[in-house]
Structures are given as structure tokens and as C-alpha cells.
Design an enzyme around this catalytic site. Structure first.
Site, PDB file in Angstrom:
ATOM      1  N   GLU A 153     -24.887  32.843  13.863  1.00 23.08           N
ATOM      2  CA  GLU A 153     -24.278  31.643  14.326  1.00 23.08           C
ATOM      3  C   GLU A 153     -23.943  31.636  16.298  1.00 23.08           C
ATOM      4  OE1 GLU A 153     -20.792  31.013  11.483  1.00 23.08           O
ATOM      5  OE2 GLU A 153     -22.565  29.745  10.325  1.00 23.08           O
ATOM      6  N   GLU A 312     -26.850  29.083   4.447  1.00 20.05           N
ATOM      7  CA  GLU A 312     -25.298  29.521   3.813  1.00 20.05           C
ATOM      8  C   GLU A 312     -24.624  27.948   3.468  1.00 20.05           C
ATOM      9  OE1 GLU A 312     -21.897  31.254   6.027  1.00 20.05           O
ATOM     10  OE2 GLU A 312     -23.684  33.135   7.506  1.00 20.05           O
TER      11      GLU A 312
END
Ligand code: GAL
Length: 673
Positions: A153, A312
Site C-alpha cells: 500500500e 485484501e
């Protein structure tokens, strides 16, 4: 050329982040047994494992990872292998404290969490390249390897660093971007407040200043910070491509606008082999399934419409919001299949086994603290079976009905200091227009304002404050050729340097909208205005009004009160073969429903009055045929008309006529023919 799908997967991906290093090896055996029971096909490994893989500078311990990968491979589970560069070890920071990022206020972060990284730091870059090289050399052709997962991320939680090495790097970026200091002065308008620079060396990051800083400098710094993270991604990706040829490389995005605001995913989408995304429900009282649909549509769009992968999400509650409710029974499946409907080639979770220690021990997982005699585990097993039965949708593409224009640079510019109203929020408008389209049962692609829009009957621009001349021309051509465009207020105001377009607002949109805007008049907090519609009906609006002067456009709604009373509020302009609408105020849900309904008529989009609210219908189509996903987010059983008969893939049963979809259920029908 690297693959664009995970290697060795024949069906959809199902699994999660697997952190075996948090558990004794005896637990690993149970892990893989349970993974098989649940139908797990792929797990992400090693994302934060740098300190274990390189316990001291230049000393490596790959033994445990060798054993994990062998165990997974023996059990037929594919691996998405992480490069651990989001979590440099303590020894690294001891040796290179200046690799810790500095805030705009001059505070240096400490080690002890994760992602504390100055992306300009040369020692970090060298160490990250080194561990990536070691991993690629060791595992580049490992039989379990499905894909590479670089970093974690980018942009979250640190979006930019303001240290001295970033200052030097920023100057180099400016030299490459602008060539000369004069060009920077011109682009940034430094004649204002005496900010002129005589030399690039005098320029710093936009650190804390006594009052509003230079907005164009701040905007460029966001571009620079994003580009710097992307440089580091590209370095790792290229190492992996070289040492692990053919294996796809990704990094997990966070496209939800509420979760990451520092990354231009249009640019990143072009750099990865597979677009992957992380998505978490934000439980702030809004309709979470609508936000989920929006993030999934945006992810597919940055993938250029190609299939992507949800890397995710959560089985139940998260642990980082002020209040973290559990998911309702069935909600996890609706969430997962909602992403799949909108282009994901599977559903993975953070994380496989719920941690006992550390900051995320109260975050849900596939194997909860309570083990397998739990609702979550039973739903996980059920979801694994559902995904297995959907294998045939791999490679098919989601069909969109309309496009929403989105540009991260415009959003960044919009959020700089000293705008006409702090209550105007570009993201809020994007959410609101998206929600209105969702409630019209339209599937939405997002598009960059300069992209080819010719395939869409309807294009909506919820808030495009920054707009290039090229984008304006693009929208004009789109409308002239028959498209229907809806533009919300405070759009087309500045160019790429945050400089107001010459002439009356909205510079590049004047011709296509057939109007000018003389003045903005934002409303005070809580203040509202009434609009009168064509048939005398009324609407409420707030936050923003404008003095609009029609120059070819017809007035459809008029301000009934306030400073702008009697003037146009919503206009419609016929241009060439198409139509352009302009909405000069902040409409609520009823107003947006009305305007988009009328624009939909112009676009000849047939309304789906036969579908109840919150019953989501999305189609994926490809060589294997067309699959209709129906997700019932309501507490009421419903029936949805099918255009042809088909086979419901989750149950294997035939379906025809009106498809029954119980409250909270999902159905996926492969249509015959
Ligand atoms: C993600 C992150 C994961 C985990 C998860 C919890 O943003 O990538 O490592 O922290 O959040 O929701």
C-alpha cells in the site's frame, strides 16, 4: 512479457495474507489442513518479514520461508510472495536514522510501527533493492510462485516526506519537469507575495509556513511524492522481471477515496502487471455496499477494464476505526462477490489466522481466535465453495453503462488551502453522483478526463476543478458526437498548475456547457436554497451557488431564493448531436436522481424501474458467455427478471423467468445463448 494473471491458478483466487512467522511451526500444519478444507488457492506471504529474512545487515535466514513455501506447494496452494520493503528492520534505522520520514512540521517519525520510509533516501533504496534481489534470486522460479507482491500500500500511512534528501530530490524532479527556474516561477506564479526563486537550489518542499503556501508548489509536491514512490516500485519490479521472468508483479492499491488520497492510480495502473486492491468497509453510517461498488469500479477502471484482484478485505470487523462492528451474517459473501461482479478474479483477506499479539489482534481473520467452531469460519468455507463454482468467469469483463470522470490531480488541487468554501468536497460529490447512478442501477466505469469516452452514452463529471484544455476539448468532442454530459459546479476552473483559466469561468467548459459563471457564492453552514423546476416542482440544495449566465444553454431549474434568486441553477445545452447538463449547486439525493433521470433520457438509457433499491445487478461477459450477478443487500426476498433462461452457478440449478433472490443472498446466472 510477464503474465497478467497469477501463475498456476486455474480458478478464482481465494485466500489471504499468511503470516506464519507469528506462529510456531506446529501451527503451520494445521494452517494448510484448514486452507485445504476452506478451498484456499493462494496466500500472500512475507509482506512484513524483512527483519526475519535479514536479521543483521547482509546476514540472511531463508530457511523458514523455504519451509513455508514447500509446505504450501505440497498442498497445492499458490503463493503471492511479498518483497518486505514496507517494513525495514530496526538495525537498518539504527544505521540510517535519516531514512525515517519527516513531516511538513519537521517532526521525524520513529521506528516501531511500519511504513516509516523516506522514499528519496538512498540507503533505503539500496537496501530495498538488495533484499528484493536476494528474494528474486532465491524464489524467482519457485514452483509455488504465482506472483510478486511489492511493498505494501504505497502512500499509506505516510504520503510524503519533507526531509532534506527529499528537498534535493524535489529540485531534481523540478529540473527534469520544467528545465529552468524561470519555468518553475512561471508555473507557480511566484510573482505573488514575492516568492520568486533565483535558483532551483532555493526551493524547498512545502514545509510549514505561517499562512497559506504556494498552491502550485504544494500540488507539484504531491505529484513529486507520488512519482518518487512509483520510482521505487519500478526499481523493485524491474529486478523481479529480470530475475523472475514472466512472473507477474503487483503492488496492492487502496483505490477507495476514503482510504488513500496520495496516489495517482491512473499512473500506477500502467506500471503493474496485475492491478490488485485492498478494500475495507468504512462504517461511518453511509451505505457500505455502495462505497464498495465504487471502489471496485474504480479499481477495474485503473486496470483499463481488465480483470483485477481483490488482495485484501476483512471477514468481519476491522480494528482501526473508532467503532468496528462485525459483519452481518452473509455480508462477507456479498462483499466478496460484489468485488468479483465488478471484475475481481477472486477474493483474499487480511489475514489468514487472527494474530494473538501486535497492533492488529482485534482485526478479524479467516481463522478467528475462536477457531473453526465459529460463524466466520463456516462462512469462509462456504465462500471458498462459492468461488470454486465461479471458476468459469475468469477473464470475463464487467459491462459498464456510464462513466464518471475522476482525476487525482484535480482532487489534490481542490483540497489545497484557501478555496471559496471548505464545505465543498470533491470526494463527497464523486460519492454522491456515484450513489445516484448506483440507485439508477447503472454500472459505472471511471475515466480520466482526457480518455476516450466515445463508448459511453452518459458521462458525469462530479467535481473537476482542475481541467486541462485537452480535457475540455475532449468533452466537447464527446458531446458534439452525441454523448450526454453532466457537469457539477466548480469544474474547469484551473489548469494543471492551479492557474485560473483565462477569461470567464469555466474556461475549457464554456463552449460545451453553453454558459459562463460570473461569480461563486458559497452558502454558510446550514444555509439552504430552493430551486424551482420545469413543472413548478421544488428541490433543496446547499453548500454552493453560482451566478450562471446562459450563453446558448436553456435553464431547467432556477434558484428560487438566496443571492442568486431568479438565475439559472441547472442548465441543459444541446450541442451537435449531444447534450451537456450543468448543475451549479450541491443537490441532495432527490435532486441528483431527478437530473440524472433526465440526462439518462437524453442518453437513451432505459430506466430499470423493475429493480428494487439495493438489489445490485451487474454483468460480466466474455468468451465463456455472460454471467449476471444479483446481490440482494436488503432484508426482503426479491425476484429479478431474467432476459433469458440460464444456470445459477452457485447452486447449479436452472433459472428462468423471474429469479428468486432471498434477503441478503447472492445469485450468479450464466445466461443461455
Ligand atoms: C491493510 C494492510 C494490512 C492490514 C489491514 C488491516 O491496509 O495492508 O497489512 O493492516 O490493512 O485492515
Amino acid at each position: 512479457m510477464p503474465d497478467t494473471t497469477p501463475r498456476g491458478l486455474t480458478g478464482l483466487a481465494f485466500g489471504g495474507d499468511y503470516n506464519p512467522e507469528q506462529w510456531p511451526e506446529s501451527v503451520w500444519q494445521e494452517d494448510v489442513r484448514l486452507m485445504r478444507e476452506a478451498g484456499v488457492t493462494m496466500v500472500s506471504v512475507g509482506i512484513f518479514s524483512w527483519a526475519l529474512l535479514e536479521p543483521a545487515p547482509g546476514a540472511y535466514d531463508f530457511g523458514w520461508l523455504d519451509r513455508v513455501l514447500a509446505l504450501l506447494h505440497d498442498n497445492g496452494i499458490r503463493v503471492d510472495l511479498g518483497t518486505p520493503t514496507a517494513a525495514p528492520p530496526a538495525w537498518f534505522y539504527r544505521a540510517h536514522p535519516e531514512a525515517l520520514p519527516v513531516t511538513a512540521e519537521g517532526v521525524r517519525y520513529e521506528f516501531g510501527s511500519r511504513a516509516a520510509i523516506c522514499h528519496s533516501n538512498a540507503d533505503y533504496r539500496a537496501a530495498a533493492a538488495n533484499i528484493t534481489t536476494r528474494l528474486a534470486e532465491r524464489y524467482g522460479d519457485h514452483p509455488a510462485l504465482a506472483m510478486w507482491h511489492v511493498h505494501n500500500e504505497y502512500g499509506v500511512p505516510v504520503s510524503a516526506c519533507y526531509c532534506d534528501s527529499c528537498a534535493a530530490h524535489f529540485r531534481r524532479w523540478l529540473a527534469t519537469t520544467y528545465g529552468t527556474v524561470d519555468a518553475v516561477n512561471e508555473a507557480w506564479g511566484t510573482a505573488f507575495w514575492g516568492q520568486r526563486y533565483a535558483d532551483l537550489e532555493q526551493i524547498n518542499p512545502p514545509r510549514l509556513t505561517p499562512t497559506a503556501g504556494n498552491p502550485a508548489q504544494a500540488l507539484d509536491y504531491k505529484r513529486f511524492a507520488d512519482a518518487t514512490m512509483r520510482e521505487n516500485f519500478v526499481t523493485e519490479r524491474d529486478i523481479l522481471h529480470r530475475l523472475s521472468p514472466g512472473v507477474p508483479v503487483t503492488t496492492n492499491f487502496m483505490t477507495a477515496l476514503s482510504q488513500c488520497d496520495s496516489v495517482d492510480y491512473w499512473a500506477w495502473g500502467r506500471e503493474v502487471d496485475i492491478v490488485t486492491n485492498d478494500h475495507y468497509l468504512i462504517t461511518d453510517g453511509r451505505r457500505t455496499h455502495v462505497n464498495l461498488a465504487m471502489a471496485a469500479d474504480l479499481t477495474r477502471s485503473v486496470a483499463g477494464g481488465a480483470p483485477w484482484l481483490l488482495l485484501e478485505h476483512s471477514t468481519s470487523g476491522v480494528n482501526w476505526q473508532p467503532r468496528n462492528p462485525a459483519k452481518a451474517p452473509g455480508q462477507m459473501a456479498r462483499n466478496s462477490l460484489g468485488h468479483v461482479a465488478r471484475g475481481s478474479e477472486g477474493a483474499l483477506f487480511f489475514q489468514w489466522r487472527q494474530s494473538r499479539r501486535g497492533a492488529e489482534k482485534f482485526h478479524s481473520a479467516m481463522v478467528p481466535h475462536g477457531g473453526t467452531d465459529t460463524r466466520v469460519w463456516r462462512e469462509v468455507v462456504e465462500l471458498g465453495a462459492s468461488l470454486e463454482s465461479l471458476a468459469e468467469i475468469r477473464g470475463t469483463r464487467t459491462c459498464a453503462d456510464a462513466a464518471v470522470l475522476w482525476d487525482w490531480h484535480s482532487w489534490w488541487a481542490q483540497n489545497l488551502d484557501w478555496r471559496p468554501s471548505e464545505d465543498h468536497d470533491a470526494r463527497e460529490r464523486a460519492d454522491a453522483y456515484y450513489e445516484a447512478l448506483y440507485d439508477h442501477h447503472l454500472t459505472v466505469d471511471f475515466a480520466h478526463p482526457e480518455a476516450d469516452l466515445s463508448g459511453y452514452p452518459l458521462v458525469v463529471a462530479p467535481a473537476l476543478y482542475l481541467m486541462t484544455e485537452a480535457a475540455g476539448n475532449n468533452l466537447k468532442t464527446y458531446v458534439e458526437n452525441g454523448g450526454t454530459l453532466v457537469v457539477s459546479y466548480f469544474s474547469g476552473i484551473v489548469d494543471e498548475h492551479d492557474a485560473v483559466h483565462e477569461g470567464a469561468h469555466p474556461g475549457p467548459l464554456r463552449d460545451v456547457l453553453g454558459l459562463t459563471v460570473e461569480e461563486f457564492s458559497p452558502l454558510l453552514r446550514g444555509e439552504r436554497v430552493r430551486l424551482t423546476g420545469p413543472d413548478g416542482s421544488g428541490l433543496d440544495a446547499d453548500v454552493w451557488t453560482e451566478f450562471v449566465v446562459p450563453r446558448g444553454a436553456e435553464t431547467v431549474w432556477t434558484y428560487a431564493d438566496g443571492l442568486t434568486a431568479g438565475r439559472p441553477a441547472v442548465t441543459r445545452h444541446r450541442l451537435g448531436a449531444g447534450t451537456a447538463w450543468y448543475v451549479s449547486t450541491r443537490l441532495g439525493a432527490a435532486g441528483l436522481d431527478d437530473v440524472l433521470g433526465r440526462a439518462g433520457e437524453d442518453a437513451r438509457i432505459a430506466p430499470r424501474a423493475d429493480l428494487p433499491r439495493d438489489v445490485e445487478v451487474v454483468r460480466r461477459t466474455g468468451e465463456s458467455g455472460t454471467c449476471l450477478f444479483v446481490i440482494n443487500h436488503t432484508a426482503t426476498d426479491t425476484k429479478v427478471p431474467l432476459e433469458t433462461s440460464g444456470t445459477e452457478l452457485l447452486s447449479g440449478e436452472r433459472a428462468a423467468g423471474r429469479l428468486a433472490v432471498p434477503a441478503g443472498a447472492v445469485r450468479v446466472v450464466r445466461l443461455d445463448g
